[in-house]
Structures are given as C-alpha cells and as structure tokens.
Design an enzyme around this catalytic site. Structure first.
Site, mmCIF file in Angstrom:
data_model
loop_
_atom_site.group_PDB
_atom_site.id
_atom_site.type_symbol
_atom_site.label_atom_id
_atom_site.label_comp_id
_atom_site.label_asym_id
_atom_site.label_seq_id
_atom_site.Cartn_x
_atom_site.Cartn_y
_atom_site.Cartn_z
ATOM 1 N NE ARG A 73 48.452 76.200 48.308
ATOM 2 C CZ ARG A 73 48.127 75.810 49.662
ATOM 3 N NH1 ARG A 73 48.510 76.030 50.202
ATOM 4 N NH2 ARG A 73 46.730 75.123 50.153
ATOM 5 C CD GLN A 104 41.117 66.711 54.890
ATOM 6 O OE1 GLN A 104 42.071 66.763 55.310
ATOM 7 N NE2 GLN A 104 40.365 66.228 54.039
ATOM 8 C CG ASN A 105 39.802 70.845 48.542
ATOM 9 O OD1 ASN A 105 40.356 70.267 49.510
ATOM 10 N ND2 ASN A 105 39.248 69.845 48.165
ATOM 11 C CB VAL A 106 42.311 76.236 51.371
ATOM 12 C CG1 VAL A 106 42.545 76.221 52.289
ATOM 13 C CG2 VAL A 106 42.717 76.416 50.596
ATOM 14 C CG HIS A 122 41.976 73.149 56.755
ATOM 15 N ND1 HIS A 122 42.279 71.705 56.131
ATOM 16 C CD2 HIS A 122 42.065 72.053 58.027
ATOM 17 C CE1 HIS A 122 42.671 70.975 57.079
ATOM 18 N NE2 HIS A 122 41.917 71.194 57.317
ATOM 19 C CB CYS A 133 45.066 93.522 66.139
ATOM 20 S SG CYS A 133 44.232 93.661 63.828
ATOM 21 C CB CYS A 155 46.858 96.555 64.201
ATOM 22 S SG CYS A 155 47.165 95.219 63.317
ATOM 23 C CG ASN A 218 42.332 58.788 47.586
ATOM 24 O OD1 ASN A 218 43.211 58.337 46.381
ATOM 25 N ND2 ASN A 218 42.169 58.768 48.390
HETATM 26 P P1 OAD Z 1 46.802 64.993 50.744
HETATM 27 O O1 OAD Z 1 47.394 65.859 49.521
HETATM 28 O O2 OAD Z 1 46.586 64.704 51.750
HETATM 29 O O3 OAD Z 1 45.874 63.926 49.929
HETATM 30 C C1 OAD Z 1 45.243 64.136 48.792
HETATM 31 C C2 OAD Z 1 44.492 62.796 48.048
HETATM 32 O O4 OAD Z 1 43.906 62.340 47.213
HETATM 33 C C3 OAD Z 1 45.902 61.476 48.026
HETATM 34 O O5 OAD Z 1 44.676 60.111 48.751
HETATM 35 C C4 OAD Z 1 45.621 61.061 47.273
HETATM 36 O O6 OAD Z 1 45.523 59.755 46.693
HETATM 37 C C5 OAD Z 1 43.615 61.524 46.091
HETATM 38 N N1 OAD Z 1 44.002 62.008 45.180
HETATM 39 C C6 OAD Z 1 44.496 62.287 43.862
HETATM 40 N N2 OAD Z 1 44.273 62.352 42.889
HETATM 41 C C7 OAD Z 1 43.187 62.240 42.853
HETATM 42 C C8 OAD Z 1 42.053 62.787 41.882
HETATM 43 N N3 OAD Z 1 42.034 62.307 40.754
HETATM 44 N N4 OAD Z 1 40.654 61.849 43.038
HETATM 45 C C9 OAD Z 1 40.183 61.335 43.857
HETATM 46 N N5 OAD Z 1 41.251 61.742 44.710
HETATM 47 C C10 OAD Z 1 42.756 61.279 44.299
HETATM 48 O O7 OAD Z 1 45.366 66.012 51.003
HETATM 49 P P2 OAD Z 1 44.142 66.171 51.504
HETATM 50 O O8 OAD Z 1 43.725 64.991 52.544
HETATM 51 O O9 OAD Z 1 43.506 67.169 51.426
HETATM 52 O O10 OAD Z 1 46.456 71.227 55.124
HETATM 53 O O11 OAD Z 1 45.262 66.906 52.861
HETATM 54 C C11 OAD Z 1 45.101 67.068 53.760
HETATM 55 C C12 OAD Z 1 45.267 68.742 54.048
HETATM 56 O O12 OAD Z 1 46.894 68.378 54.292
HETATM 57 C C13 OAD Z 1 44.709 69.839 53.613
HETATM 58 O O13 OAD Z 1 43.763 70.690 54.157
HETATM 59 C C14 OAD Z 1 46.307 70.638 54.545
HETATM 60 C C15 OAD Z 1 47.076 69.594 53.772
HETATM 61 O O14 OAD Z 1 47.792 70.140 55.489
HETATM 62 C C16 OAD Z 1 45.775 72.541 55.628
HETATM 63 O O15 OAD Z 1 47.080 73.050 54.905
HETATM 64 C C17 OAD Z 1 45.373 72.909 57.335
#
Ligand code: OAD
Length: 253
Positions: A73, A104-106, A122, A133, A155, A218
């Site tokens: 990634r 939420q993006n890393v 996140h 540790c 560690c 979205n």
């Molecule tokens: P998701 O993969 O769950 O959702 C992505 C969203 O982006 C969906 O609702 C799509 O419809 C939308 N999408 C796709 N293309 C797009 C575009 N061009 N413009 C705007 N929106 C678009 O991703 P997250 O909601 O970020 O957590 O997921 C949340 C968390 O779940 C992540 O941070 C991660 C994951 O597991 C951890 O790693 C803790």
C-alpha cells in the site's frame, strides 16, 4: 462536460459559514488511483480481505504477511499524487474563519496537496512504531533482504505501521478535537466515505444532532445519505473544485 451543479442555497450557506469541517474517507483518494477499502482488491492481494489483514491478530499470527501488505500500500501511495479534490480542499481554509480537515485516510495525500493541521484519525502509513514496546520508529530499512517486519532497536520487537487497526483505539486527542469541531461547525462535509466505520462515522451524526448543515459528497448512497442536508452525488475530484469555484466566483445574491 459541464461542471457539477452546486445548489445556490448551499453556496449562500457556505458564504456565511464561519466554522467548516471536512471529513474524508478513501473515496477522496480514489481518483489518485488508491483503491478504496470496499472495492475488491486486485492482482497479488485479490485473495485477501483488507478488513482481516488490518488487525492486531493478523499481525501477531503472520507479521510478514501484514507487513508486506502495508508495504504494497505504501508503494501504491508513493506512486500516487493528490487529485483535484485534495487540491481544492487545501484551498478551503482561505474561505472560512475556521476550517478543520479530518481524515480516515492514512495515505498523507491531503498534506501533500498542501493541507495543514490534518486530523488523521487512523494514523499514517509512513510513520512507524514498535508493536511490542510502543516506541516511535523514525526510519525503517525497507530494502531487499531487510527483515520484514523490521526489528525494534529498543526491545527487538516487531515494528509496524503507525495506523489504527480494527479493534484498536483511535488517538484520543485527535478524536476529541474532531468531535468538538463537528459539534461546533456551521457546515460539515462528509466526503468519499462509506460512513460505516465508527467512531469516524459518528462525526456527521454528532453534527446533525447539533443542528449543523451536513453535506455529503459521494457517487453512491451511504447510510448517511437520507439524513444529510445536501447530497452532492458524484466524484469528489469534480465536486470539490466546483464548490471552490463557486466560493471564489462573484456573489450573485
Ligand atoms: P470505503 O472503502 O468504505 O468507502 C469509500 C467510499 O468512497 C464509498 O462510499 C464510495 O462510494 C466512495 N467513492 C468512490 N469513489 C469516489 C470518488 N471518486 N469521489 C468520492 N467518493 C468516492 O472507505 P472509508 O469510508 O474511508 O479503516 O473506510 C473507512 C475505514 O474502513 C478506513 O479508514 C479503513 C477501512 O477499514 C482502517 O483502516 C481502520
């Protein structure tokens, strides 16, 4: 193609808004070529479920597999560049007295686009710490032949990316600043997130219950869609620049 239509009443609301929050998810980086979580993985990693790889249990069971997944990634993100959605968001603070960007993006793409003080709920793929540790690790040897995962210099434990995995707590100070900003905002944008992973998904809920105008960006509906004040259906790489253009354009009212 004509630019997306931004409703006049939303533009008027934004022009008088003082405090604005944008909360982003993986969708904001989709147009940079970074796959979202709920897209099926392709290629090498197609047979793995990202929800199962990003857990402390998976790392403890097979640290090399999880390390390699995150290394893949990181490589993907290193090849990616911010898209017009990230770039537009980086210019939002110029238009409001107070602007908070929560993600939420890393992947760090918001910062690469020029956004400052990003609240990373996140964590970040390019930061590391020891799983055993907890010490922060500033540099890792990612080269051929280097141990995967690297060993902690303090560690001897297992180094991991400084991201939040399923079942782990979010950084408390970051989360509490995000909650406060959501509660006190005039407008909150929920952008490119499926709005199903908590506690991040509670940001628009907190905002709505505090009377904040909530704008969802979205291409596809989410559980938030029926409750949002405005729904702008489409890719953030097109909609966010259109909002910015409307804010920068002449005031027609
Ligand atoms: P998701 O993969 O769950 O959702 C992505 C969203 O982006 C969906 O609702 C799509 O419809 C939308 N999408 C796709 N293309 C797009 C575009 N061009 N413009 C705007 N929106 C678009 O991703 P997250 O909601 O970020 O957590 O997921 C949340 C968390 O779940 C992540 O941070 C991660 C994951 O597991 C951890 O790693 C803790």
């Amino acid at each position: 193609m004509s630019p997306p239509h931004i409703p006049e009443d939303l533009i008027a609301t934004l022009r008088s808004a003082r405090r604005v929050v944008a909360s982003t998810g993986a969708g904001v980086s989709a147009e940079s070529g970074v796959p979202t979580f709920r897209d099926a993985l392709t290629g090498l990693w197609a047979k793995y479920d990202p929800m199962k790889l990003g857990t402390p249990e998976a790392f403890e069971e097979d640290p090399k597999l999880v390390w390699d997944w995150f290394a893949w990634r990181r490589q993907l993100v290193q090849k990616a560049a911010p898209n017009p959605g990230h770039v537009a968001l980086a210019a939002f603070p110029e238009h409001f007295e107070d602007f908070t960007l929560v993600t939420q993006n890393v992947d760090g793409l918001h910062r690469q686009a020029g956004s400052k003080n990003v609240l990373e709920l996140h964590g970040n793929l390019f930061r590391f710490r020891c799983h055993d540790c907890g010490v922060r690790v500033d540099a890792i040897d990612d080269g051929e032949g280097a141990p995967r995962p690297p060993a902690c210099a303090v560690c001897g434990g297992r180094v991991r990316p400084d991201v939040v995995w399923f079942g782990e707590g979010l950084p408390e100070d970051v989360l509490s600043r995000a909650f406060t900003a959501a509660r006190e905002a005039d407008v909150l944008f929920s952008i490119g997130t499926s709005a199903v992973v908590y506690p991040a998904a509670s940001l628009p809920e907190i905002a709505l219950s505090s009377g904040v105008v909530v704008v969802e960006v979205n291409p596809t509906p989410t559980p938030l869609t029926p409750h949002a004040t405005h729904v702008l259906q489409g890719p953030s790489g097109e909609i966010l620049p259109a909002i910015l253009a409307a804010l920068e354009g002449p005031n027609l009212t």
